[in-house]
Design an enzyme around this catalytic site. Structure first.
Site, PDB file in Angstrom:
ATOM      1  N   PRO A  24      59.493  25.128 -43.592  1.00  0.00           N
ATOM      2  CA  PRO A  24      59.168  26.327 -42.808  1.00  0.00           C
ATOM      3  C   PRO A  24      58.191  27.259 -43.539  1.00  0.00           C
ATOM      4  CG  PRO A  24      61.557  26.026 -43.002  1.00  0.00           C
ATOM      5  CD  PRO A  24      60.912  25.058 -43.942  1.00  0.00           C
ATOM      6  N   GLU A  48      68.701  23.417 -48.855  1.00  0.00           N
ATOM      7  CA  GLU A  48      67.967  24.653 -49.121  1.00  0.00           C
ATOM      8  C   GLU A  48      66.515  24.402 -49.524  1.00  0.00           C
ATOM      9  OE1 GLU A  48      68.892  28.096 -48.652  1.00  0.00           O
ATOM     10  OE2 GLU A  48      70.097  26.803 -47.363  1.00  0.00           O
ATOM     11  N   ARG A  80      47.968   9.691 -32.072  1.00  0.00           N
ATOM     12  CA  ARG A  80      47.359   9.570 -30.743  1.00  0.00           C
ATOM     13  C   ARG A  80      45.838   9.793 -30.770  1.00  0.00           C
ATOM     14  NH1 ARG A  80      46.196  14.174 -28.215  1.00  0.00           N
ATOM     15  NH2 ARG A  80      46.429  13.460 -26.088  1.00  0.00           N
ATOM     16  N   ASP A 138      41.886  17.407 -23.818  1.00  0.00           N
ATOM     17  CA  ASP A 138      43.159  18.031 -24.191  1.00  0.00           C
ATOM     18  C   ASP A 138      43.002  19.530 -24.344  1.00  0.00           C
ATOM     19  OD1 ASP A 138      44.508  15.662 -24.486  1.00  0.00           O
ATOM     20  OD2 ASP A 138      44.278  15.568 -26.654  1.00  0.00           O
TER      21      ASP A 138
END
Ligand code: 6GU
Length: 241
Positions: free
Chosen positions: A87, A114, A152, A167
């Site tokens: 994160p 953690e 992709r 896209d």
């Protein structure tokens, strides 16, 4: 492209790798994807991969030895991008996907608990990525997201090669509305222009709808300085409406 995934939960990947486009990309040998359980590289008698944090505190920290050993067991790891999913990483986006698709070899490190011993970050990893501002239980789902969006883009993966060019995000705009048969469904009609066969008019309508949707939902994506005269006029018109 070769992709190695270091994880304590390789079974999480079976569905994603065994279905749809990622499955076909592997069958066509556009990409070779290899799962490595770094617990197999633990040399302790209980196959430990984590330990208590120095200085105290909650949770467990992933030890450096099994992760360094797992990466160093991979042929030509020195030439690979070694990507840690946390994160705290840089937020992943389409620009980063376009950059990663040029690489021959990616190694993904999936963390849990953690987090990672800081020496892994400092001396092993080349990139640290997050997929957005929310917390997941581990890096596996984030790895699947990043890998899917990169694979992709590889030549020969999508049936219709043109489809990646239109896209959302590669054009800088959100996609225009699409319709298919029937022409009328529960009294709701397909816009007349799409049935007209006027290719030029249809293109103009689609560009206008793309701008309309982007202005309404994601105005942050529009850089007014990068627009030509025609598009600026279109935006003015939409803002009037
Ligand atoms: Cl890469 N990992 C975890 N655990 N949570 C996240 C994330 C990654 N990206 C967003 N949330």
């Amino acid at each position: 492209m070769k992709i190695d995934i270091l994880t304590l939960f390789p079974e999480m990947f079976q569905g994603v790798l065994g279905s749809s486009i990622l499955k076909r990309a592997q069958e066509k040998e556009v990409v070779k994807i290899n799962l490595i359980n770094f617990r197999d590289f633990s040399t302790s008698k209980h196959k430990t991969v984590d330990d208590y944090p120095y200085g105290g505190g909650n949770g467990m920290v992933l030890k450096p030895e099994p992760i360094f050993a797992a990466v160093e067991s991979i042929t030509d790891h020195e030439k690979a991008r070694i990507i840690m999913l946390t994160p705290q990483g840089k937020t992943f986006n389409q620009r980063i996907a376009e950059e990663l698709k040029e690489e021959k070899h990616l190694i993904f490190l999936c963390g849990h608990y953690e987090g990672f011993d800081e020496r892994i970050r400092e001396h092993l990893v080349t990139d640290e990525l997050s997929i957005g501002d929310y917390v997941l239980t581990g890096g596996e789902l984030a790895t699947m997201v990043v890998m899917d969006s990169v694979v992709r883009l590889l030549p020969g993966v999508l049936g219709n090669e043109g489809s990646v060019e239109t896209d959302s995000f590669s054009t800088g705009l959100l996609e225009y509305p699409q319709y298919t048969r029937p022409e009328v469904f529960r009294e709701w009609k397909v816009p007349e222009i799409l049935l007209s066969g006027h290719h030029q008019k249809i293109e103009e309508w689609r560009r206008k709808e793309s701008f309309k949707r982007t202005l309404e939902r994601r105005p942050d994506l529009i850089d007014i300085n990068k627009l030509d005269e025609k598009d600026r006029a279109l935006i003015k018109e939409l803002k009037r409406d």
